[in-house]
Design an enzyme around this catalytic site. Structure first.
Site, PDB file in Angstrom:
ATOM      1  N   ALA A   1       0.919  -1.226   0.105  1.00 19.78           N
ATOM      2  CA  ALA A   1      -0.127   0.197   0.137  1.00 19.78           C
ATOM      3  C   ALA A   1       0.940   1.171   0.042  1.00 19.78           C
ATOM      4  CB  ALA A   1      -0.920   0.029   1.223  1.00 19.78           C
TER       5      ALA A   1
ATOM      6  N   HIS B   1       3.252   4.701  -0.515  1.00 16.60           N
ATOM      7  CA  HIS B   1       2.799   6.006  -0.657  1.00 16.60           C
ATOM      8  C   HIS B   1       4.257   6.835  -0.628  1.00 16.60           C
ATOM      9  CE1 HIS B   1       3.795   6.114   3.648  1.00 16.60           C
ATOM     10  NE2 HIS B   1       2.659   5.327   3.839  1.00 16.60           N
TER      11      HIS B   1
ATOM     12  N   HIS C   1       6.958   5.576   1.648  1.00 15.19           N
ATOM     13  CA  HIS C   1       7.810   4.543   1.339  1.00 15.19           C
ATOM     14  C   HIS C   1       8.759   4.746   0.188  1.00 15.19           C
ATOM     15  CE1 HIS C   1       3.817   2.674   2.641  1.00 15.19           C
ATOM     16  NE2 HIS C   1       4.761   1.881   3.409  1.00 15.19           N
TER      17      HIS C   1
ATOM     18  N   GLN D   1       2.548  -9.058  13.637  1.00 16.48           N
ATOM     19  CA  GLN D   1       2.708  -7.751  14.394  1.00 16.48           C
ATOM     20  C   GLN D   1       1.311  -7.324  14.504  1.00 16.48           C
ATOM     21  OE1 GLN D   1       5.246  -6.263  10.982  1.00 16.48           O
ATOM     22  NE2 GLN D   1       4.261  -4.530  11.241  1.00 16.48           N
TER      23      GLN D   1
ATOM     24  N   GLY E   1      11.561   4.285   8.267  1.00 16.64           N
ATOM     25  CA  GLY E   1      11.129   5.571   8.399  1.00 16.64           C
ATOM     26  C   GLY E   1      11.210   6.081   9.709  1.00 16.64           C
TER      27      GLY E   1
ATOM     28  N   GLN F   1       9.953   1.752  16.354  1.00 14.00           N
ATOM     29  CA  GLN F   1      10.543   0.720  15.554  1.00 14.00           C
ATOM     30  C   GLN F   1      11.909   0.626  15.353  1.00 14.00           C
ATOM     31  OE1 GLN F   1       8.048  -1.343  12.021  1.00 14.00           O
ATOM     32  NE2 GLN F   1       9.373  -0.039  10.800  1.00 14.00           N
TER      33      GLN F   1
END
Ligand code: AMP
Length: 280
Positions: A32, A34, A37, A61, A147, A153
């Site tokens: 997905a 955008h 990414h 997750q 990111g 994360q």
């Protein structure tokens, strides 16, 4: 762009394309795609000889009440975007491929995994660390791109790489936002137009903390109270957390300092969004 659906083919392709010391960069995603990414892919393209991306909606997750089943999976569109960015290899495995029958081994980054999103999403970071370590084993990248949007994360992955002595450099890329400040997310498609407007409360609360910090306030409780006050002006959003933490340990800070991570999470209906800023 070569598309690999099995561990064996991806491993062979990576070994062959990365042969002779070529720098191989990996961009793990759940698809997905955008502009957020794409910014990671562009950083990888600029810094590496070979760019690999993965699309895998990782079941471990997601919590039992979360959006695993409805998570968007526009695979044909994603593949075109990756091709257009000059990606060499796409790894798109099935869940069975990544989790062999009877799989009982997990990677748990203790402590960090229970902070920020880990507190409201038990097991989330265990799933993330487990799948990212598997991707690193298959691809064996010299560098992997993540990111800053998912700052916790990044902290979990950095700790895992350090602790497991993995030979991978971790690069964190800046948050890409819409023109009004909303952080891009694959989950933004769930929002109604009213919720899309309300979602700005997350970024506004962070800006409010940043302004108070720039105005000289250093007490974390007072800074966060200003952010919560800003957040609560928007009634359609439910605050999950607003915290100021050390960006590596994710431990709460009593006093703001340069580099402190201010992270927010909130719900619009059942859609959970996150955002953060780093104090300068
Ligand atoms: P996801 O597909 O949501 O797992 O995200 C894949 C990668 O893209 C993660 O490293 C995210 O942190 C990163 N990412 C997601 N949204 C953004 C954004 N708005 N700006 C920069 N990176 C992002």
């Amino acid at each position: 762009m070569r598309v690999c659906e099995t561990v064996a083919t991806m491993r062979a392709e990576c070994a062959s394309l990365g042969y002779g010391g070529r720098r191989l960069g990996l961009v793990p995603t759940m698809g997905a795609l955008h502009e957020g990414h794409l910014s990671l892919l562009r950083a990888a393209r600029a810094q590496c000889d070979v760019v690999a991306a993965s699309i895998f909606v990782n079941p471990t997750q997601f919590g039992p009440q979360e959006d695993l089943a409805k998570y968007p999976r526009p695979f044909a569109r994603d593949s075109e975007l990756l091709r257009a960015e000059g990606v060499d290899l796409l790894f798109a495995p099935s869940a069975d491929e990544m989790y062999p029958t009877g799989a009982v081994t997990h990677v748990n980054v203790e402590g960090l995994s229970e902070r920020l999103c880990g507190r409201s999403r038990p097991g989330h970071f265990r799933g993330v660390a487990t799948v990212v370590s598997k991707l690193f084993h298959v691809v064996q990248p010299g560098v992997a791109f993540f990111g800053q949007k998912d700052a916790a994360q990044v902290a979990v992955i950095r700790a895992m790489v350090r602790d497991l002595l993995l030979p991978v450099e971790i690069v964190a890329c800046p948050i890409v936002r819409e023109s009004d400040g909303l952080a891009l997310s694959s989950r933004n498609v769930y929002l109604s137009s009213e919720q899309r407007r309300q979602a700005l409360a997350l970024f506004r609360s962070l800006l409010r903390v940043q302004e108070a910090y720039e105005g000289g306030e250093r007490d974390a409780t007072r800074l966060l109270a200003a952010g919560v006050e800003e957040f609560s002006r928007e009634t359609g959003v439910r605050l999950d957390f607003l915290e100021m933490v050390n960006p590596e340990s994710l431990e709460p800070l009593e006093f703001a300092q340069p580099g402190a991570l201010v992270a927010v999470a909130g719900f619009l209906g059942s859609t959970r969004l996150i955002d953060n800023v780093v104090l300068s």
